[in-house]
Design an enzyme around this catalytic site. Structure first.
Site, mmCIF file in Angstrom:
data_model
loop_
_atom_site.group_PDB
_atom_site.id
_atom_site.type_symbol
_atom_site.label_atom_id
_atom_site.label_comp_id
_atom_site.label_asym_id
_atom_site.label_seq_id
_atom_site.Cartn_x
_atom_site.Cartn_y
_atom_site.Cartn_z
ATOM 1 N N GLU A 1 0.807 -1.218 0.000
ATOM 2 C CA GLU A 1 0.000 0.000 0.000
ATOM 3 C C GLU A 1 0.843 1.273 0.000
ATOM 4 O O GLU A 1 0.304 2.375 -0.194
ATOM 5 C CB GLU A 1 -0.940 -0.011 1.213
ATOM 6 C CG GLU A 1 -2.043 -1.064 1.075
ATOM 7 C CD GLU A 1 -2.915 -1.181 2.303
ATOM 8 O OE1 GLU A 1 -2.508 -0.692 3.370
ATOM 9 O OE2 GLU A 1 -4.008 -1.762 2.187
ATOM 10 N N GLU B 1 7.606 -21.436 7.823
ATOM 11 C CA GLU B 1 7.808 -20.565 8.992
ATOM 12 C C GLU B 1 8.862 -21.109 9.942
ATOM 13 O O GLU B 1 9.395 -20.382 10.786
ATOM 14 C CB GLU B 1 6.501 -20.348 9.746
ATOM 15 C CG GLU B 1 6.035 -21.535 10.567
ATOM 16 C CD GLU B 1 4.888 -21.138 11.507
ATOM 17 O OE1 GLU B 1 5.025 -21.376 12.720
ATOM 18 O OE2 GLU B 1 3.878 -20.603 11.023
#
Length: 307
Positions: A90, A121
């Site tokens: 963004e 992860e």
């Protein structure tokens, strides 16, 4: 780490704690569940508020480095990693950041945005490999994001970045986390056990989103990407943003529609430049020069134009 060791570790984490008082929530009405969840969420801003001095210190350190051309890199797995990718994605339309200036690294790569990538992860080595491709410098910042504060990918990212001289930040939702300890700056927003045991996309995810919003937004304000509370570096990539650009120029200058259109045309649609044209009475090239000389800070450029 054995399965027993992992279970023991998870049992000690606030974000994984079981709340017996919520054991019968599936029997509640939908409205009561909504009220309960809303009440749980209401405590998140206060938990973030307790970390404001640490967040402010991080912002100042990040802005200093980005002002020298450094990059802001988020690294995490699962929800935490996705929130970093979201914040990074963004920044270009909101603040006209250059490609690669704000980066989101997600364990497992782009595919992990929509699907679980098993084992990603748990790999510190994967984090090192992802960061190695960026060629980190001392002007870069790496923020490891992990609700538990124990995710190997996030810790590995911070440890590798620190070894390369980059600024490091550990954002977690448990006190005394390994992630915060591994970083120069630790931010631990303790929001308590989740409504659904261990579902850290809830309060922990909201807390992380709030902190990342603060870090990127206030950093961009410090870098001169705004004029007051106006997004003067907005990139007009669609019709809505083009309309917003015209409105921002109008709010900043009070000029009429024809003047605004002429100023935007003279500056290639650059909002900040158009505002300078209108407020300082200079032409497009002069506006570009003044902004370059002021490091992109509109107030400084206006002061320079006024002599």
């Amino acid at each position: 780490m054995t399965s027993r060791d992992l279970l023991s570790q998870l049992a000690s984490l606030t974000t994984e704690a079981f709340r017996p008082d919520l054991a019968d929530i599936d029997r509640l009405s939908t409205l009561d569940l909504a009220r309960l969840m809303n009440g749980e969420d209401a405590g998140v801003p206060a938990a973030v508020g307790a970390q404001l001095p640490r967040i402010a210190a991080v912002v100042d350190a990040v802005a200093e480095r980005m002002g020298r051309g450094g990059r802001l890199v988020y690294a995490g797995a699962g929800t935490a990693g996705r929130l970093g990718v979201l914040d990074a994605s963004e920044c270009p339309p909101t603040f006209n950041t250059a490609p690669g200036q704000v980066v989101g690294l997600l364990a497992g790569g782009p595919a992990a945005m929509v699907t679980s990538v098993e084992g990603a992860e748990d790999s510190r080595e994967l984090a090192e490999a992802d960061l190695a491709g960026l060629g980190l410098t001392a002007d870069d910042t790496v923020i490891g994001v992990s609700a538990s504060g124990r995710t190997p990918y996030a810790i590995g990212a911070v440890e590798y970045a620190r070894s390369r001289g980059a600024l490091t930040v550990g954002l977690a939702c448990n006190a005394g986390s390994a992630l915060a300890a591994a970083a120069e700056h630790g931010i631990e927003v303790v929001v308590g056990p989740e409504l659904l045991t261990g579902s850290t996309r809830l309060k922990a995810g909201t807390a992380q989103k709030l902190v990342l919003n603060m870090v990127s937004t206030i950093t961009m304000i410090r870098l001169g990407k705004t004029y007051g509370n106006l997004m003067v570096d907005v990139r007009a990539s669609n019709e809505k943003l083009r309309a917003r650009s015209r409105r921002i120029v109008a709010l900043a200058t009070g000029a009429g529609d024809q003047e605004i259109e002429a100023a935007l045309a003279a500056t290639g649609g650059e909002v900040k430049h158009a505002i300078l044209v209108l407020l300082a009475g200079v032409d497009g090239p002069a506006a570009a020069r003044l902004l370059e000389e002021s490091g992109g800070h509109l107030r400084a450029a206006l002061a320079a134009a006024a002599g």
